[in-house]
Design an enzyme around this catalytic site. Sequence first.
Site, mmCIF file in Angstrom:
data_model
loop_
_atom_site.group_PDB
_atom_site.id
_atom_site.type_symbol
_atom_site.label_atom_id
_atom_site.label_comp_id
_atom_site.label_asym_id
_atom_site.label_seq_id
_atom_site.Cartn_x
_atom_site.Cartn_y
_atom_site.Cartn_z
ATOM 1 N N GLU A 33 92.901 11.352 103.147
ATOM 2 C CA GLU A 33 93.943 11.356 104.193
ATOM 3 C C GLU A 33 95.098 10.449 103.814
ATOM 4 O O GLU A 33 94.881 9.319 103.357
ATOM 5 C CB GLU A 33 93.306 10.897 105.514
ATOM 6 C CG GLU A 33 93.867 11.583 106.724
ATOM 7 C CD GLU A 33 93.513 13.076 106.762
ATOM 8 O OE1 GLU A 33 94.347 13.891 106.304
ATOM 9 O OE2 GLU A 33 92.426 13.412 107.247
ATOM 10 N N HIS A 34 96.288 10.961 104.026
ATOM 11 C CA HIS A 34 97.532 10.259 103.670
ATOM 12 C C HIS A 34 97.577 9.961 102.169
ATOM 13 O O HIS A 34 98.132 8.956 101.735
ATOM 14 C CB HIS A 34 97.721 8.993 104.509
ATOM 15 C CG HIS A 34 98.106 9.316 105.933
ATOM 16 N ND1 HIS A 34 99.379 9.635 106.307
ATOM 17 C CD2 HIS A 34 97.342 9.422 107.048
ATOM 18 C CE1 HIS A 34 99.409 9.899 107.605
ATOM 19 N NE2 HIS A 34 98.184 9.796 108.087
ATOM 20 N N ASP A 36 98.193 12.855 100.104
ATOM 21 C CA ASP A 36 98.899 13.985 99.470
ATOM 22 C C ASP A 36 100.310 13.620 99.013
ATOM 23 O O ASP A 36 100.712 13.939 97.896
ATOM 24 C CB ASP A 36 98.874 15.266 100.335
ATOM 25 C CG ASP A 36 99.506 15.150 101.702
ATOM 26 O OD1 ASP A 36 99.854 14.021 102.125
ATOM 27 O OD2 ASP A 36 99.657 16.206 102.367
ATOM 28 N N ALA A 123 96.509 19.203 118.441
ATOM 29 C CA ALA A 123 95.207 18.723 117.975
ATOM 30 C C ALA A 123 95.244 18.245 116.524
ATOM 31 O O ALA A 123 94.246 17.779 115.994
ATOM 32 C CB ALA A 123 94.164 19.831 118.129
ATOM 33 N N GLY A 124 96.410 18.359 115.887
ATOM 34 C CA GLY A 124 96.509 17.904 114.497
ATOM 35 C C GLY A 124 95.758 18.820 113.548
ATOM 36 O O GLY A 124 95.289 18.396 112.497
ATOM 37 N N GLU A 160 109.295 22.609 106.329
ATOM 38 C CA GLU A 160 108.889 21.525 107.242
ATOM 39 C C GLU A 160 109.802 20.301 107.036
ATOM 40 O O GLU A 160 110.241 19.671 108.001
ATOM 41 C CB GLU A 160 107.422 21.170 106.964
ATOM 42 C CG GLU A 160 106.854 20.079 107.830
ATOM 43 C CD GLU A 160 106.099 20.586 109.054
ATOM 44 O OE1 GLU A 160 105.651 21.742 109.076
ATOM 45 O OE2 GLU A 160 105.973 19.797 110.007
ATOM 46 N N ASP A 172 98.700 20.616 104.104
ATOM 47 C CA ASP A 172 98.496 21.576 105.191
ATOM 48 C C ASP A 172 98.913 22.982 104.782
ATOM 49 O O ASP A 172 98.198 23.964 105.016
ATOM 50 C CB ASP A 172 99.296 21.155 106.433
ATOM 51 C CG ASP A 172 98.929 19.759 106.897
ATOM 52 O OD1 ASP A 172 97.927 19.218 106.398
ATOM 53 O OD2 ASP A 172 99.647 19.216 107.753
ATOM 54 N N TYR A 222 105.046 8.999 110.964
ATOM 55 C CA TYR A 222 104.624 9.592 109.685
ATOM 56 C C TYR A 222 105.582 9.174 108.571
ATOM 57 O O TYR A 222 105.160 8.663 107.529
ATOM 58 C CB TYR A 222 104.575 11.119 109.823
ATOM 59 C CG TYR A 222 104.007 11.799 108.605
ATOM 60 C CD1 TYR A 222 102.640 12.017 108.481
ATOM 61 C CD2 TYR A 222 104.833 12.218 107.563
ATOM 62 C CE1 TYR A 222 102.113 12.642 107.366
ATOM 63 C CE2 TYR A 222 104.320 12.838 106.454
ATOM 64 C CZ TYR A 222 102.965 13.046 106.354
ATOM 65 O OH TYR A 222 102.455 13.657 105.235
HETATM 66 C C1 GLA Z 1 99.822 15.567 108.064
HETATM 67 C C2 GLA Z 1 100.732 16.041 106.928
HETATM 68 C C3 GLA Z 1 99.943 16.206 105.628
HETATM 69 C C4 GLA Z 1 99.116 14.953 105.318
HETATM 70 C C5 GLA Z 1 98.320 14.494 106.540
HETATM 71 C C6 GLA Z 1 97.635 13.175 106.314
HETATM 72 O O1 GLA Z 1 98.887 16.563 108.381
HETATM 73 O O2 GLA Z 1 101.335 17.259 107.249
HETATM 74 O O3 GLA Z 1 100.819 16.513 104.572
HETATM 75 O O4 GLA Z 1 99.929 13.931 104.842
HETATM 76 O O5 GLA Z 1 99.146 14.382 107.696
HETATM 77 O O6 GLA Z 1 96.692 13.272 105.307
#
Ligand code: GLA
Length: 386
Positions: A33-34, A36, A123-124, A160, A172, A222
């Site tokens: 996570e975080h 990419d 919901a992410g 995006e 994503d 973010y």
């Molecule tokens: C969001 C971003 C992704 C990634 C995640 C965290 O979903 O769109 O690119 O950075 O956060 O891992």
Amino acid sequence: MKLEELKAKFLQTYGQMAQAGFFAPGRINLIGEHTDYNGGFVFPCAISFGNYCLVRRTDQAVIKLRSLNMSFEADIPLSELSMAISNEWVNYVIGVFAQFISRGLQITHGLEMLYYGDVPPGAGLSSSAAIEVVTAVAINTLFGFGIDGQSLALMCQKAEHDFAGVHCGIMDQFASAMSKQGHALFLNCDSLDYQLVPLELGDHKIVISNTNSPHKLDSGKYNERVAECRQAVTEMQKGKKFSFLAELDPDEFSTLEHLISDEKVRRRALHVVEETARTKDAVDALIKGDLSRFGKLMTASHKSLKENYEVTGFELDTMNEEALKNVGVLGSRMTGGGFGGCTVSIVHKDAMANFIENTGKNYRQKTGLTPQFYIAETQDGGKQIF
Ligand code: GLA
């Protein structure tokens, strides 16, 4: 909603039958996570929730956009397809059209498009990537552009950035475009090399727990994390030539971290370096069938996202703690960008009912919020469905 119902809605909306339909999934991320946007590894899989797009070709020079989820509608002349029009959902669609146009590809006729998403809102689980990817796959197919899935994912990421203002990584959109049912996708976000790893969990299942938290990941928080990581790279470049945090292993990082001037920024970088190592370990554990180790690494990931990256918050932490109190749970962590949204937990099938009851009850008591639980079903990446 069943496909037949969607087709009926299309007929109701436009007075004619849809000629084609497309679907692109949302995603969960199992670990990584975080990482990419730091050139690291991620390990997401696409899920059965996603976005549908039904279309009909027209001879008018207009793209008509309607959604069953949103009331906002737009009729966009082909000559204005690269322009953002408002703070509305249609910007995700326009953003993707703009990517095709910027490659010199011609949108030669109009379309009637009807969208429907069943990703739980906020919901992410990457509802925006699902809209982008379903749009890209539809355009690519309908106009015969022949662009490969990876490039479509990159175009959606750019959409995006340019149209939603989120400087997101590639996870994503890549997961939504390139996943395969029954697999998770081990992606190197620097080279874009990837491996589809069979998601063999034996008697265990992945439970998605939606906090229904009012806190959402916004572009401000973010982008702040993205900037902090850049600062860490710039400061440590005084000690070594490198481009991305994920290039450093934990030992190397410990020799360079003194160059980072801000303690908070140092912790952000530490998370990225350790999470990258954890993700490699976790994939290795899964391939070897060591689910218990996989689960422990997930839990360690959450801890680091809480303490070092500070993207969890009360609701996600409470959900995580309550999940881990149950027997039959191998690991649990927040998934996606954080702040609100969902956790993912690996739960034994015989412990499932208790897990949902206990976690739900305790979470509700502590937060006053009613959570939702879904058992994750994996899904293929974006494709034509009729
Ligand atoms: C969001 C971003 C992704 C990634 C995640 C965290 O979903 O769109 O690119 O950075 O956060 O891992």
